[in-house]
Design an enzyme around this catalytic site. Structure first.
Site, PDB file in Angstrom:
ATOM      1  N   ARG A  94      27.007  19.004 -37.445  1.00  0.00           N
ATOM      2  CA  ARG A  94      25.874  18.381 -38.100  1.00  0.00           C
ATOM      3  C   ARG A  94      24.946  19.404 -38.753  1.00  0.00           C
ATOM      4  O   ARG A  94      23.780  19.145 -39.017  1.00  0.00           O
ATOM      5  CB  ARG A  94      25.150  17.387 -37.216  1.00  0.00           C
ATOM      6  CG  ARG A  94      24.349  17.804 -36.120  1.00  0.00           C
ATOM      7  CD  ARG A  94      23.494  16.623 -35.636  1.00  0.00           C
ATOM      8  NE  ARG A  94      24.087  15.913 -34.546  1.00  0.00           N
ATOM      9  CZ  ARG A  94      23.735  14.688 -34.173  1.00  0.00           C
ATOM     10  NH1 ARG A  94      22.792  14.034 -34.774  1.00  0.00           N
ATOM     11  NH2 ARG A  94      24.314  14.108 -33.166  1.00  0.00           N
ATOM     12  N   ARG A 172      18.100   5.738 -23.607  1.00  0.00           N
ATOM     13  CA  ARG A 172      17.956   7.172 -23.869  1.00  0.00           C
ATOM     14  C   ARG A 172      16.485   7.548 -24.060  1.00  0.00           C
ATOM     15  O   ARG A 172      15.725   6.802 -24.672  1.00  0.00           O
ATOM     16  CB  ARG A 172      18.749   7.552 -25.126  1.00  0.00           C
ATOM     17  CG  ARG A 172      20.211   7.765 -24.808  1.00  0.00           C
ATOM     18  CD  ARG A 172      21.077   7.868 -26.017  1.00  0.00           C
ATOM     19  NE  ARG A 172      20.587   8.695 -27.101  1.00  0.00           N
ATOM     20  CZ  ARG A 172      21.262   8.917 -28.223  1.00  0.00           C
ATOM     21  NH1 ARG A 172      22.471   8.396 -28.379  1.00  0.00           N
ATOM     22  NH2 ARG A 172      20.760   9.659 -29.169  1.00  0.00           N
ATOM     23  N   ARG A 183      14.350  12.156 -36.053  1.00  0.00           N
ATOM     24  CA  ARG A 183      15.813  12.393 -36.127  1.00  0.00           C
ATOM     25  C   ARG A 183      16.348  12.038 -37.513  1.00  0.00           C
ATOM     26  O   ARG A 183      17.239  12.715 -38.043  1.00  0.00           O
ATOM     27  CB  ARG A 183      16.538  11.584 -35.041  1.00  0.00           C
ATOM     28  CG  ARG A 183      16.458  12.242 -33.664  1.00  0.00           C
ATOM     29  CD  ARG A 183      16.569  11.251 -32.519  1.00  0.00           C
ATOM     30  NE  ARG A 183      17.802  10.495 -32.497  1.00  0.00           N
ATOM     31  CZ  ARG A 183      17.958   9.370 -31.788  1.00  0.00           C
ATOM     32  NH1 ARG A 183      16.963   8.879 -31.059  1.00  0.00           N
ATOM     33  NH2 ARG A 183      19.105   8.751 -31.801  1.00  0.00           N
TER      34      ARG A 183
HETATM   35  P1  AP5 Z   1      23.369  11.897 -30.746  1.00  0.00           P
HETATM   36  O1  AP5 Z   1      23.541  11.356 -29.387  1.00  0.00           O
HETATM   37  O2  AP5 Z   1      24.572  12.171 -31.572  1.00  0.00           O
HETATM   38  O3  AP5 Z   1      22.383  10.942 -31.537  1.00  0.00           O
HETATM   39  P2  AP5 Z   1      22.322  10.489 -33.061  1.00  0.00           P
HETATM   40  O4  AP5 Z   1      23.041  11.253 -34.077  1.00  0.00           O
HETATM   41  O5  AP5 Z   1      20.853  10.332 -33.272  1.00  0.00           O
HETATM   42  O6  AP5 Z   1      23.099   9.153 -33.072  1.00  0.00           O
HETATM   43  P3  AP5 Z   1      22.984   8.005 -32.053  1.00  0.00           P
HETATM   44  O7  AP5 Z   1      23.825   8.286 -30.848  1.00  0.00           O
HETATM   45  O8  AP5 Z   1      21.534   7.650 -31.802  1.00  0.00           O
HETATM   46  O9  AP5 Z   1      23.577   6.776 -32.905  1.00  0.00           O
HETATM   47  P4  AP5 Z   1      25.069   6.408 -33.208  1.00  0.00           P
HETATM   48  O10 AP5 Z   1      25.339   6.670 -34.647  1.00  0.00           O
HETATM   49  O11 AP5 Z   1      26.023   6.964 -32.206  1.00  0.00           O
HETATM   50  O12 AP5 Z   1      24.952   4.801 -33.049  1.00  0.00           O
HETATM   51  P5  AP5 Z   1      25.478   3.853 -31.860  1.00  0.00           P
HETATM   52  O13 AP5 Z   1      26.936   3.638 -31.992  1.00  0.00           O
HETATM   53  O14 AP5 Z   1      24.921   4.264 -30.539  1.00  0.00           O
HETATM   54  O15 AP5 Z   1      22.519  13.240 -30.666  1.00  0.00           O
HETATM   55  C1  AP5 Z   1      21.336  13.259 -29.880  1.00  0.00           C
HETATM   56  C2  AP5 Z   1      20.616  14.586 -30.024  1.00  0.00           C
HETATM   57  O16 AP5 Z   1      21.450  15.661 -29.548  1.00  0.00           O
HETATM   58  C3  AP5 Z   1      20.248  15.011 -31.453  1.00  0.00           C
HETATM   59  O17 AP5 Z   1      19.042  14.402 -31.866  1.00  0.00           O
HETATM   60  C4  AP5 Z   1      20.111  16.528 -31.255  1.00  0.00           C
HETATM   61  O18 AP5 Z   1      18.929  16.827 -30.599  1.00  0.00           O
HETATM   62  C5  AP5 Z   1      21.258  16.846 -30.326  1.00  0.00           C
HETATM   63  N1  AP5 Z   1      22.531  17.170 -31.021  1.00  0.00           N
HETATM   64  C6  AP5 Z   1      23.605  16.350 -31.132  1.00  0.00           C
HETATM   65  N2  AP5 Z   1      24.591  16.950 -31.818  1.00  0.00           N
HETATM   66  C7  AP5 Z   1      24.134  18.179 -32.167  1.00  0.00           C
HETATM   67  C8  AP5 Z   1      24.695  19.264 -32.891  1.00  0.00           C
HETATM   68  N3  AP5 Z   1      25.927  19.195 -33.419  1.00  0.00           N
HETATM   69  N4  AP5 Z   1      23.947  20.369 -33.065  1.00  0.00           N
HETATM   70  C9  AP5 Z   1      22.686  20.441 -32.542  1.00  0.00           C
HETATM   71  N5  AP5 Z   1      22.097  19.449 -31.836  1.00  0.00           N
HETATM   72  C10 AP5 Z   1      22.815  18.329 -31.652  1.00  0.00           C
HETATM   73  O19 AP5 Z   1      24.770   2.468 -32.313  1.00  0.00           O
HETATM   74  C11 AP5 Z   1      23.374   2.290 -32.112  1.00  0.00           C
HETATM   75  C12 AP5 Z   1      23.124   0.872 -31.554  1.00  0.00           C
HETATM   76  O20 AP5 Z   1      23.463  -0.088 -32.548  1.00  0.00           O
HETATM   77  C13 AP5 Z   1      23.927   0.513 -30.319  1.00  0.00           C
HETATM   78  O21 AP5 Z   1      23.117  -0.239 -29.450  1.00  0.00           O
HETATM   79  C14 AP5 Z   1      25.093  -0.358 -30.843  1.00  0.00           C
HETATM   80  O22 AP5 Z   1      25.469  -1.356 -29.898  1.00  0.00           O
HETATM   81  C15 AP5 Z   1      24.477  -0.986 -32.093  1.00  0.00           C
HETATM   82  N6  AP5 Z   1      25.421  -1.108 -33.210  1.00  0.00           N
HETATM   83  C16 AP5 Z   1      26.376  -0.213 -33.590  1.00  0.00           C
HETATM   84  N7  AP5 Z   1      27.015  -0.649 -34.686  1.00  0.00           N
HETATM   85  C17 AP5 Z   1      26.433  -1.835 -35.026  1.00  0.00           C
HETATM   86  C18 AP5 Z   1      26.671  -2.773 -36.071  1.00  0.00           C
HETATM   87  N8  AP5 Z   1      27.633  -2.577 -36.999  1.00  0.00           N
HETATM   88  N9  AP5 Z   1      25.895  -3.888 -36.115  1.00  0.00           N
HETATM   89  C19 AP5 Z   1      24.928  -4.095 -35.183  1.00  0.00           C
HETATM   90  N10 AP5 Z   1      24.672  -3.235 -34.155  1.00  0.00           N
HETATM   91  C20 AP5 Z   1      25.414  -2.123 -34.086  1.00  0.00           C
HETATM   92 MG    MG Z   2      25.835   8.230 -30.544  1.00  0.00          MG
END
Ligand code: AP5
Ligand code: MG
Length: 226
Positions: A94, A172, A183
């Site tokens: 990322r 979370r 973010r």
């Molecule tokens: P990370 O855990 O990866 O968080 P993020 O990128 O902010 O993404 P999320 O996990 O919040 O969302 P997602 O896209 O996975 O969506 P989800 O499927 O859960 O990273 C967290 C932190 O770690 C970062 O902020 C950073 O600090 C650090 N970090 C991570 N990687 C790093 C790196 N490479 N380098 C440095 N730091 C790093 O879906 C969200 C919700 O919506 C769920 O409840 C789901 O049920 C619902 N949902 C999903 N799809 C749909 C749909 N189509 N319609 C309706 N609802 C839906």
């Molecule tokens: Mg995720």
């Protein structure tokens, strides 16, 4: 396996775009491991070391952890013989520097033997107001980490995890409105430059991530070719 099956996959997208949800579906369908860098870091943050404390404070504020740490953790997880049949990377790379480090590792003398070059980079595209709604309503099984949503994805039996039968759920610490906004800003500033990097290599495919979960996963199924 059909010849067109693309099984070494990077999943990109803004926070809440559905990376974790779609990675879990793909992992099950293809029988390959999905690695969420966020989950790996939340695991590290549970420890007592100085590194654990640093990671905890950074992710709770929505800030990136140091590049070298993310790269080291991902290399440790990825380069194992069991992942030669395919893998999904969720949330890594990322930053441009992480994408370059991953390419260097994939082509290095040490790891080239695994033949794990990236076949496909999926970019889930979802507008900001959708992702805020998705993140604020998200919760997960405390035991197996399966993702749920108050409006969009409830367990089949109220209060019982579909996958493991667990009855405890968590949210979370970084799923507050303020942290999500921060973010999203980080995604645009730091992660967006990775998109043209993979586009230039002919690996990037954009997916409209706005529909219901099964509609998005059907689009991904066609692209991946399973
Ligand atoms: P990370 O855990 O990866 O968080 P993020 O990128 O902010 O993404 P999320 O996990 O919040 O969302 P997602 O896209 O996975 O969506 P989800 O499927 O859960 O990273 C967290 C932190 O770690 C970062 O902020 C950073 O600090 C650090 N970090 C991570 N990687 C790093 C790196 N490479 N380098 C440095 N730091 C790093 O879906 C969200 C919700 O919506 C769920 O409840 C789901 O049920 C619902 N949902 C999903 N799809 C749909 C749909 N189509 N319609 C309706 N609802 C839906
Ligand atoms: Mg995720």
């Amino acid at each position: 396996m059909p010849e067109m099956l693309r099984r070494n996959i990077v999943m990109m997208g803004a926070p809440g775009s559905g990376k974790g949800t779609q990675s879990a579906i793909l992992s099950e369908k293809l029988g390959i491991n999905a690695f969420s860098m966020g989950d790996i870091l939340r695991g590290v943050a549970k420890g007592d070391s100085e590194e654990a404390k640093l990671v905890k404070s950074l992710i709770e504020k929505g800030n990136m952890v140091p590049d070298q740490l993310a790269i080291r953790l991902m290399e440790n997880e990825l380069f194992k013989p069991e992942n030669e049949k395919g893998y999904i990377l969720d949330g890594f790379p990322r930053e441009l520097s992480q994408a370059e480090a991953l390419d260097t590792a994939l082509n290095s003398e040490k790891y080239a033997q695994y033949h794990m070059n990236i076949d496909l980079v999926l970019l889930l595209q979802v507008p900001d107001d959708y992702v805020i709604d998705r993140i604020i309503g998200r919760y997960q099984c405390a035991h197996c980490k399966t993702l749920y949503h108050e409006k969009f994805k409830q367990p089949h039996v109220y209060g019982v995890c579909d996958v493991c039968g667990g009855k405890e759920f968590t949210r979370r610490a970084d799923d507050t409105y303020e942290t999500v906004v921060s973010r999203l800003r980080t995604f645009r500033r730091v992660t967006a430059p990775v998109i043209p990097y993979y586009e230039m290599k002919g690996l990037l495919v954009c997916v409209d991530g706005t529909g219901p979960i099964d509609v998005v996963s059907e689009k991904i199924r066609k692209i991946v070719g399973y």
